[in-house]
Scaffold this active site. Structure first.
Site, PDB file in Angstrom:
ATOM      1  N   HIS A   1      50.417  28.383  54.356  1.00  0.00           N
ATOM      2  CA  HIS A   1      51.403  29.346  54.891  1.00  0.00           C
ATOM      3  C   HIS A   1      51.777  30.410  53.842  1.00  0.00           C
ATOM      4  CE1 HIS A   1      54.689  29.787  58.163  1.00  0.00           C
ATOM      5  NE2 HIS A   1      54.368  30.968  57.652  1.00  0.00           N
TER       6      HIS A   1
ATOM      7  N   GLU B   1      54.112  21.405  59.081  1.00  0.00           N
ATOM      8  CA  GLU B   1      54.106  21.832  57.684  1.00  0.00           C
ATOM      9  C   GLU B   1      55.160  21.091  56.887  1.00  0.00           C
ATOM     10  OE1 GLU B   1      54.435  26.092  57.714  1.00  0.00           O
ATOM     11  OE2 GLU B   1      52.650  26.295  58.939  1.00  0.00           O
TER      12      GLU B   1
ATOM     13  N   ARG C   1      51.802  30.820  63.959  1.00  0.00           N
ATOM     14  CA  ARG C   1      52.621  29.630  63.711  1.00  0.00           C
ATOM     15  C   ARG C   1      51.771  28.430  64.096  1.00  0.00           C
ATOM     16  NH1 ARG C   1      55.581  32.044  60.953  1.00  0.00           N
ATOM     17  NH2 ARG C   1      57.792  32.491  61.221  1.00  0.00           N
TER      18      ARG C   1
HETATM   19  P1  NDP Z   1      55.541  41.466  67.222  1.00  0.00           P
HETATM   20  O1  NDP Z   1      56.744  41.096  67.964  1.00  0.00           O
HETATM   21  O2  NDP Z   1      55.350  42.879  66.785  1.00  0.00           O
HETATM   22  O3  NDP Z   1      54.221  41.058  68.062  1.00  0.00           O
HETATM   23  C1  NDP Z   1      54.115  39.857  68.741  1.00  0.00           C
HETATM   24  C2  NDP Z   1      52.987  39.961  69.758  1.00  0.00           C
HETATM   25  O4  NDP Z   1      52.859  38.686  70.399  1.00  0.00           O
HETATM   26  C3  NDP Z   1      53.232  40.981  70.845  1.00  0.00           C
HETATM   27  O5  NDP Z   1      52.029  41.624  71.179  1.00  0.00           O
HETATM   28  C4  NDP Z   1      53.703  40.128  72.021  1.00  0.00           C
HETATM   29  O6  NDP Z   1      53.352  40.648  73.281  1.00  0.00           O
HETATM   30  C5  NDP Z   1      52.883  38.873  71.797  1.00  0.00           C
HETATM   31  N1  NDP Z   1      53.501  37.741  72.477  1.00  0.00           N
HETATM   32  C6  NDP Z   1      54.757  37.265  72.347  1.00  0.00           C
HETATM   33  N2  NDP Z   1      54.973  36.235  73.176  1.00  0.00           N
HETATM   34  C7  NDP Z   1      53.833  36.072  73.860  1.00  0.00           C
HETATM   35  C8  NDP Z   1      53.432  35.187  74.881  1.00  0.00           C
HETATM   36  N3  NDP Z   1      54.268  34.253  75.357  1.00  0.00           N
HETATM   37  N4  NDP Z   1      52.182  35.301  75.376  1.00  0.00           N
HETATM   38  C9  NDP Z   1      51.331  36.253  74.898  1.00  0.00           C
HETATM   39  N5  NDP Z   1      51.657  37.117  73.931  1.00  0.00           N
HETATM   40  C10 NDP Z   1      52.889  37.035  73.417  1.00  0.00           C
HETATM   41  O7  NDP Z   1      55.504  40.492  65.973  1.00  0.00           O
HETATM   42  P2  NDP Z   1      54.747  40.668  64.561  1.00  0.00           P
HETATM   43  O8  NDP Z   1      53.388  41.191  64.810  1.00  0.00           O
HETATM   44  O9  NDP Z   1      55.618  41.372  63.611  1.00  0.00           O
HETATM   45  O10 NDP Z   1      54.679  39.121  64.093  1.00  0.00           O
HETATM   46  C11 NDP Z   1      54.012  38.179  64.895  1.00  0.00           C
HETATM   47  C12 NDP Z   1      54.203  36.777  64.374  1.00  0.00           C
HETATM   48  O11 NDP Z   1      53.382  36.549  63.251  1.00  0.00           O
HETATM   49  C13 NDP Z   1      55.593  36.400  63.876  1.00  0.00           C
HETATM   50  O12 NDP Z   1      56.491  36.128  64.930  1.00  0.00           O
HETATM   51  C14 NDP Z   1      55.302  35.161  63.047  1.00  0.00           C
HETATM   52  O13 NDP Z   1      55.350  34.008  63.841  1.00  0.00           O
HETATM   53  C15 NDP Z   1      53.854  35.383  62.588  1.00  0.00           C
HETATM   54  N6  NDP Z   1      53.799  35.599  61.139  1.00  0.00           N
HETATM   55  C16 NDP Z   1      53.175  34.665  60.344  1.00  0.00           C
HETATM   56  C17 NDP Z   1      53.152  34.825  58.976  1.00  0.00           C
HETATM   57  C18 NDP Z   1      52.493  33.808  58.095  1.00  0.00           C
HETATM   58  O14 NDP Z   1      52.933  33.641  56.968  1.00  0.00           O
HETATM   59  N7  NDP Z   1      51.435  33.156  58.531  1.00  0.00           N
HETATM   60  C19 NDP Z   1      53.783  35.963  58.313  1.00  0.00           C
HETATM   61  C20 NDP Z   1      54.369  36.900  59.236  1.00  0.00           C
HETATM   62  C21 NDP Z   1      54.372  36.709  60.590  1.00  0.00           C
HETATM   63  P3  NDP Z   1      54.154  41.902  73.930  1.00  0.00           P
HETATM   64  O15 NDP Z   1      53.927  43.041  72.999  1.00  0.00           O
HETATM   65  O16 NDP Z   1      53.469  42.104  75.218  1.00  0.00           O
HETATM   66  O17 NDP Z   1      55.588  41.493  74.002  1.00  0.00           O
END
Ligand code: NDP
Length: 318
Positions: A279, A261, A232
């Protein structure tokens, strides 16, 4: 049979509309010029909202829908939806995880290759006649056998790691918790950045991850480092990124997401060592169809038995 009233925020495809039509009576929020008047008169009628990761549920809609039972969102990121508040009210929020992992990971690879191998300036060199006039394009940097740092080793982060392994990468990561993987864990984004040559952000957005990639983290990446953001826009301090790029503190960036955006700072547009996409990380016909099908499936399942197939973590125990 009476259909269930559904408030649609943002666009949907014909395929989604056709699939929902037998069961749902759909009203489109943005069709109403006087939104406040429309919401005041009709908001209480909606048990269901269909939205997406961009619009989420705006505050005025949340306030005007006291009888809401379910929100089905198109996209995996749901930082624009107050999932904690909805969970506390017993309202189910569903999103579209997993079906887009490969596409977003491919977008990371595309941006990484493009910025490291200088695809866009090289293409320009080829088509502008500069090759004939000025000679060969300068050498670029390989993506083979790099140290890659992944901020957020979740569903998509792991899929990115799988891609990186194919490039012979040594993988580092930072997330809230350590995972049972053979990669190197870092307690902080800065430590992860310090250890690698390529840093990719793929955490959720929202206040907890705001500016996780800041001036310090970029400086730690160093003058030969590349930063790729497919998470994001809020995850990266864009002003600090511009400054780092302008002063050669990092080598380049590949960016799919931005802080405001669809606005992109002119400074980023002007730089040859930056590759920009609007995006579109999940934006293929195939993946968007799978996402749309899951949005519909969540609503249909909720109608049938009150549950959703893919709830956000906050709503899993409802
Ligand atoms: P997941 O929930 O599977 O993974 C998120 C990861 O981020 C986890 O490893 C989590 O850690 C980590 N995380 C969350 N909060 C924190 C924090 N405060 N500090 C450090 N690490 C953190 O999500 P997805 O992989 O399915 O998706 C991730 C993101 O990708 C979405 O939320 C979205 O924002 C973005 N995205 C962007 C797209 C685009 O079009 N550019 C398309 C799709 C997704 P932990 O496992 O330890 O909780």
């Amino acid at each position: 049979m009476t259909k269930t009233k559904l408030l649609q925020i943002g666009g949907i495809t014909d395929r989604m509309r056709d699939a929902l039509a037998p069961d749902f009576d759909i009203d489109i929020l943005f069709d109403h010029d006087d939104r406040a008047e429309f919401l005041a008169a009709n908001g209480a009628d909606y048990p269901a909202i269909l939205t997406n990761g961009h619009w989420g549920v705006p505050d005025d809609v949340a306030d005007a829908t006291p009888n809401l039972k379910v929100v089905s969102s198109y996209g995996v990121g749901y930082d624009a939806i107050d999932a904690d508040a909805y969970a506390a009210r017993g309202i189910k929020v569903a999103h579209t995880p997993d079906v887009l992992n490969d596409e977003v990971a491919d977008t990371f690879v595309m941006l990484w290759l493009a910025v490291s191998r200088e695809l866009i300036p090289s293409d320009r060199h080829a088509r502008s006649g500069k090759w004939e006039a000025d000679g060969n394009y300068p050498l670029t940097r390989t993506v083979q056998n790099r140290r890659v740092g992944i901020l957020g080793l979740g569903r998509i982060g792991q899929t990115i790691a799988d891609r990186c392994e194919a490039f012979g990468a040594e993988i580092h990561y930072h997330s809230r918790s350590r995972k049972d993987v053979a990669y190197t864990y870092h307690e902080t984004a800065k430590s992860c950045s310090e250890a690698v040559e390529v840093l990719v952000a793929i955490t959720p957005g929202g206040p907890e991850t705001r500016h996780m990639v800041n001036a310090e983290v970029l400086e730690a990446l160093g003058p030969d480092g590349f930063f790729i953001n497919v998470a994001r826009g809020s995850v990266c301090d864009e002003a600090a990124l511009v400054e780092a790029l302008q002063h050669g503190k990092i080598a380049g960036a590949g960016l799919d997401v931005f802080e405001e955006e669809p606005k992109i700072p002119d400074a980023l547009k002007a730089m040859d060592n930056v590759v920009l996409t609007p995006h579109v990380a999940s934006g293929t016909h195939e993946t968007r169809q799978a996402m749309g099908d899951l949005v519909v499936e969540n609503l249909q399942q909720w109608l049938k038995d009150g549950s959703v197939k893919t709830p956000v973590p906050e709503c899993r125990d409802l």
